[in-house]
Write a protein that holds these residues in place. Sequence first.
Motif, PDB file in Angstrom:
ATOM      1  N   ARG A 141      -1.571  -2.097  15.537  1.00  0.00           N
ATOM      2  CA  ARG A 141      -1.801  -3.014  16.466  1.00  0.00           C
ATOM      3  C   ARG A 141      -2.128  -2.926  17.678  1.00  0.00           C
ATOM      4  NH1 ARG A 141       0.515  -7.522  14.844  1.00  0.00           N
ATOM      5  NH2 ARG A 141       1.840  -7.006  13.001  1.00  0.00           N
ATOM      6  N   SER A 146       0.531  -8.869  22.289  1.00  0.00           N
ATOM      7  CA  SER A 146       0.199  -8.776  21.533  1.00  0.00           C
ATOM      8  C   SER A 146      -1.043  -9.441  21.043  1.00  0.00           C
ATOM      9  CB  SER A 146       1.484  -8.298  19.954  1.00  0.00           C
ATOM     10  OG  SER A 146       1.647  -9.634  19.547  1.00  0.00           O
ATOM     11  N   SER A 202      -2.387 -12.135  16.580  1.00  0.00           N
ATOM     12  CA  SER A 202      -2.057 -10.623  16.583  1.00  0.00           C
ATOM     13  C   SER A 202      -2.833 -10.719  15.205  1.00  0.00           C
ATOM     14  CB  SER A 202      -0.082 -10.479  16.169  1.00  0.00           C
ATOM     15  OG  SER A 202      -0.075 -11.208  17.892  1.00  0.00           O
ATOM     16  N   GLU A 208      -3.075  -6.608  12.656  1.00  0.00           N
ATOM     17  CA  GLU A 208      -3.252  -5.396  12.362  1.00  0.00           C
ATOM     18  C   GLU A 208      -4.507  -4.342  11.449  1.00  0.00           C
ATOM     19  OE1 GLU A 208       1.138  -4.074  10.458  1.00  0.00           O
ATOM     20  OE2 GLU A 208       0.736  -6.179   9.808  1.00  0.00           O
TER      21      GLU A 208
END
Length: 358
Positions: free
Chosen positions: A2, A24, A121, A123
């Motif tokens: 991340r 983020s 955000s 990942e």
Amino acid sequence: MRPHRLPVWVREQFPDPQLLSVESQPSGVRLVFDSAAERMEVVVHPTRSQYRGVSRPRGRIDVFIDGEIAVSDELTGGDVLEVDLQTGATALHAGPSHTTTLSGVPSGTKRFEVWLPHNESVELIHVHSDVALLPVSPAGAVWMHHGSSISHGSNATAPSQIWPAVAARAGGVELLNLGFGGSAMVDPFLARVMRDTPADVISVKLGINVVNVDAMRLRAFVPAVHGFLDTIRDGHPETPLVLISPIFCGIHEHAAGPGAFDPAALAEGKVRFVATGTPDDTSQGRLTLTVIRDALQTLLERRSADPNLYYLDGTELFGATDAAVLPLPDGLHPGPEAHQLIGERFAAFAFSPAGPFA
């Protein structure tokens, strides 16, 4: 993996939910590599916030090949943190990962640049390709920029179309974007991050968030900005540094904050902002954008001994005349065409032969 745009020590020292949410979101973050690949898949798992009853555009992944846009892929799936603005209740809804696919790419070694979404955000789960990906070193000077949600990219359509990205491409520099929605608050920890981060040129755009939250009076704001610049100068004593005042925003030009959601717009499934202060508040030292621009210009005059410090009035990037042609969609943030305009104008100011970043 991340991506985070602020280091661990900041997130531990000041775990503010708003700041943690926006740092983020990888605004300006890219994956860059060389490859002869003709097919590639980038798999991410997005997470986004959404106001109940309000529909907002999804994030995108933009892929450039040898400097030309090849794909602008709108995200699907991912997790949603739904917020009820009336009650404050939140609910997390899980969803699947998203895959961006490139196929039929011309043969031969190419430079790939994958811009991650600026407003969600993610990942990073996998990058699959039919040929090895080769790491590359950054090419060109690094431009470090700090600002509010406007610099973060609010209301821009895609991550490569936020105004700092537009300006960076025009200037031929590597963007390091420290634009944080709702979080350009003249925070000392952010100045320390900038002090300790290598950069060839630097800009700081301050003011609108301080008004939005009614965070300071004039007496506190001016020395805070001095301290912010002093801290950056501790690590970058001679680096060209541009201080930018706020762009035009009609609701806060002469009315102090705090800002608030317009309940009538929310009832229609839309987001608009209003100012809750009044012009008379400035007699008590409360801040409006007009007051802040005057204060920042005077501040720069008092720092005239610094030959590498420059001031840019934000209304030169986007002023009242521009707002009449390109109204702020939500009363606070510029739309896609305005992001393009602001980026082009900043590049013309900063990267021209006579500009501070020449």
